[in-house]
Design a protein around this motif. Structure first.
Motif, PDB file in Angstrom:
ATOM      1  N   UNK A  52       0.807  -1.219   0.000  1.00 44.83           N
ATOM      2  CA  UNK A  52       0.000   0.000   0.000  1.00 44.83           C
ATOM      3  C   UNK A  52       0.843   1.274   0.000  1.00 44.83           C
ATOM      4  N   UNK A  53       2.050   1.197   0.537  1.00 43.39           N
ATOM      5  CA  UNK A  53       2.870   2.391   0.659  1.00 43.39           C
ATOM      6  C   UNK A  53       4.233   2.159   0.006  1.00 43.39           C
ATOM      7  N   UNK A  57       6.559  -1.262  -0.316  1.00 42.31           N
ATOM      8  CA  UNK A  57       7.112  -1.704  -1.600  1.00 42.31           C
ATOM      9  C   UNK A  57       8.621  -1.912  -1.477  1.00 42.31           C
ATOM     10  N   UNK A  58       9.296  -0.948  -0.870  1.00 39.00           N
ATOM     11  CA  UNK A  58      10.749  -1.079  -0.690  1.00 39.00           C
ATOM     12  C   UNK A  58      11.091  -2.298   0.172  1.00 39.00           C
ATOM     13  N   UNK A  59      10.337  -2.499   1.237  1.00 31.84           N
ATOM     14  CA  UNK A  59      10.588  -3.637   2.125  1.00 31.84           C
ATOM     15  C   UNK A  59      10.362  -4.963   1.383  1.00 31.84           C
ATOM     16  N   UNK A  63      13.183  -7.801   0.717  1.00 32.51           N
ATOM     17  CA  UNK A  63      12.995  -9.195   1.148  1.00 32.51           C
ATOM     18  C   UNK A  63      13.162 -10.165  -0.029  1.00 32.51           C
ATOM     19  N   UNK A  64      12.661  -9.787  -1.185  1.00 37.57           N
ATOM     20  CA  UNK A  64      12.792 -10.649  -2.361  1.00 37.57           C
ATOM     21  C   UNK A  64      14.255 -10.771  -2.794  1.00 37.57           C
ATOM     22  N   UNK A  65      15.008  -9.677  -2.650  1.00 33.15           N
ATOM     23  CA  UNK A  65      16.419  -9.712  -3.046  1.00 33.15           C
ATOM     24  C   UNK A  65      17.258 -10.544  -2.082  1.00 33.15           C
TER      25      UNK A  65
END
Length: 122
Positions: A52-53, A57-59, A63-65
């Motif tokens: 939502x924010x 998105x950055x977090x 986490x995916x990286x």
């Protein structure tokens, strides 16, 4: 879901013969639980992957990286695989009888006899 749905619908239509209304009802009954489980999985995945924010998105991207380097990465993969398998196995497919398929003439054998050829009015 589309392939399973097509298989079940075709099987129920073939089993119903000339009564498609019955086939549609049985199709819905067969598919209802399977669709519910798969839709619930899709909603859960969408909720987990939607941010939502900008901070979320950055977090999520962070986490995916770092996921491939985390010691618990196999647990995450195992959980996802278990959820997908549970959804995929939420239906027991019937073994529908094979439909009668009309025999197709062998074109390699040469032209059809005159009696088998269509006639056209001029």
């Amino acid at each position: 879901m589309a392939l399973v749905g097509a298989y079940v619908l075709a099987g129920e239509l073939a089993a119903a013969g000339r009564a498609p209304e019955e086939a549609f009802g049985r199709y819905e009954t067969e598919m209802r639980g399977y669709v519910a489980v798969n839709h619930a999985l899709a909603r859960e995945f969408a909720r987990e992957m939607t941010a939502d924010t900008r901070r979320q998105i950055r977090f999520r991207h962070l986490m995916m990286r770092i996921l491939p380097y985390m010691p618990w990465k196999n647990l995450v993969a195992k959980k996802i695989a278990e959820d997908v398998q549970r959804a995929a196995q939420a239906i027991t497919l019937k073994d529908y009888p094979a439909p009668e398929v009309p025999e197709v003439p062998n074109r390699a054998a040469g032209p059809a006899p005159a009696a088998a050829r269509p006639t056209y009015a001029a």
